[in-house]
Enzyme design. Structure first.
Site, short mmCIF file in Angstrom:
data_model
loop_
_atom_site.label_atom_id
_atom_site.label_comp_id
_atom_site.label_asym_id
_atom_site.label_seq_id
_atom_site.Cartn_x
_atom_site.Cartn_y
_atom_site.Cartn_z
N TYR A 110 0.86 -1.18 0.00
CA TYR A 110 0.00 0.00 0.00
C TYR A 110 0.90 1.23 0.00
O TYR A 110 2.09 1.14 0.29
CB TYR A 110 -0.98 0.01 1.19
CG TYR A 110 -0.38 -0.20 2.55
CD1 TYR A 110 0.18 0.86 3.27
CD2 TYR A 110 -0.40 -1.46 3.14
CE1 TYR A 110 0.71 0.67 4.53
CE2 TYR A 110 0.13 -1.66 4.41
CZ TYR A 110 0.68 -0.59 5.09
OH TYR A 110 1.21 -0.79 6.34
N HIS A 119 6.12 -0.59 1.18
CA HIS A 119 6.02 0.45 0.16
C HIS A 119 7.06 0.23 -0.94
O HIS A 119 8.17 -0.22 -0.66
CB HIS A 119 6.23 1.84 0.77
CG HIS A 119 5.49 2.06 2.05
ND1 HIS A 119 4.14 1.89 2.15
CD2 HIS A 119 5.93 2.41 3.29
CE1 HIS A 119 3.76 2.15 3.39
NE2 HIS A 119 4.84 2.46 4.10
#
Length: 334
Positions: free
Chosen positions: A260, A310
């Site tokens: 995400y 990430h």
């Protein structure tokens, strides 16, 4: 009615209109500027149907000048959650719950209802003004801010948006002194000034419950790690980042890279959707290629690119592309 009386009535009416207009103008001008940020946001999607609707040299919503940007930028998805738009689609809810899985998550609707009994449950918005150029400084936490001396430039924006820890004391010359909006999640929360608007990014239902607890009883002390049980913040200045918008950022802008988006990238996209002109500071590595925070002495601190959550390289490349296309101004520091 005699002519002199009619003239007096017309004069009185004109004077009344002038006084009314002046009063409204001054009440608008001296209102708390931080309110503009979220009063303005939703009307971007409703009002900006054509380019040039701001006083900047180039407005963010000029979509016809770049097909790449126009393909990704969706004005209809609102970045902030309210009681009215809090219902998530099944697809969005399942995706959002998967981000930071909970063994026994609480009822989402009940958590939302309890939260909006504590913080503002709606956002009042005003129409975009073509006479105004709303400028935003998005201030990341990169070590490249050390010695950059961007402080005055950062503070010159209408809105200064920081994220996570982001200390300013002792770093004023490089990072500025003002903070109108501070983006956090529970694991990165700090105390806020009373005039700072808090923007919570929730990655799970427990995050919504934590915000309730942090503003009241302080009973939640652990999520997937220890968190501060209470924070100093103005509950009338708390906003919630929409999970629907979070999913949109992940799919449209990052094309599903990483698990995400990072807080920094989510903050950048928030600014792109609510500001006319965006300046970005403190993103990326320093001049030696190190990814760390400006307040850390350890150049290996932060380890942003190696979290496994990430995709730091992809996010940074998208950020650079936005700068190349003149959608943002990027200051790379030292």
């Amino acid at each position: 009615m005699s002519l002199p009386k009619r003239k007096k009535i017309r004069t009185f009416g004109l004077l009344f209109c002038v006084i009314t207009f002046t009063t409204l103008l001054f009440s608008y001008t001296f209102r708390d500027p931080s309110l503009y940020f979220f009063k303005y946001a939703f009307h971007l999607s409703d009002s900006f149907s054509s380019k040039g609707l701001c006083a900047c040299q180039q407005c963010m919503v000029q979509l016809d000048d770049d097909p790449w940007f126009a393909e990704r930028f969706n004005q209809s998805i609102h970045p902030l959650m309210t009681r009215e738009n809090s219902v998530l689609s099944d697809e969005t809810f399942k995706w959002w719950q998967w981000l930071q899985s909970e063994n026994q998550p609480a009822n989402f609707s009940e958590a939302v209802e309890e939260l909006f009994q504590l913080i503002p449950d709606e956002v009042l918005y005003m129409d975009a003004s073509p006479e105004r150029c709303r400028t935003c400084s998005v201030v990341g936490n990169s070590g490249n801010l050390k010695g950059a001396k961007y402080g005055k430039l950062i503070d010159s924006s209408d809105f200064i948006i920081r994220m996570n820890q982001a200390p300013t004391t002792g770093y004023e010359e490089d990072v500025g002194t003002k903070t109108t909006h501070h983006v956090i999640y529970p694991e990165s929360a700090i105390d806020m000034e009373n005039n700072t608007t808090v923007v919570l990014i929730p990655f799970k239902t427990l995050d919504l419950q934590w915000m309730i607890s942090a503003l009241t009883t302080g009973t939640i002390k652990h999520t997937y790690m220890p968190v501060v049980p209470k924070i100093k913040a103005n509950k009338d200045k708390v906003l919630i980042y929409s999970p629907t918008f979070l999913k949109y950022v992940y799919e449209s802008w990052l094309e599903n890279h990483g698990r995400y988006p990072s807080t920094g990238f989510l903050t950048l996209l928030l600014a792109i959707h609510i500001c006319d002109e965006v300046s970005v500071f403190g993103f990326g590595a320093d001049q030696d290629g190190n990814w760390h925070h400006y307040w850390e002495n350890n150049i290996l601190g932060g380890a942003f690119r190696h979290t496994g959550v990430h995709d730091g390289d992809y996010e940074y490349n998208v950020t650079l592309l936005l700068a190349d296309k003149h959608k943002i101004r990027m200051f790379k520091g030292r």
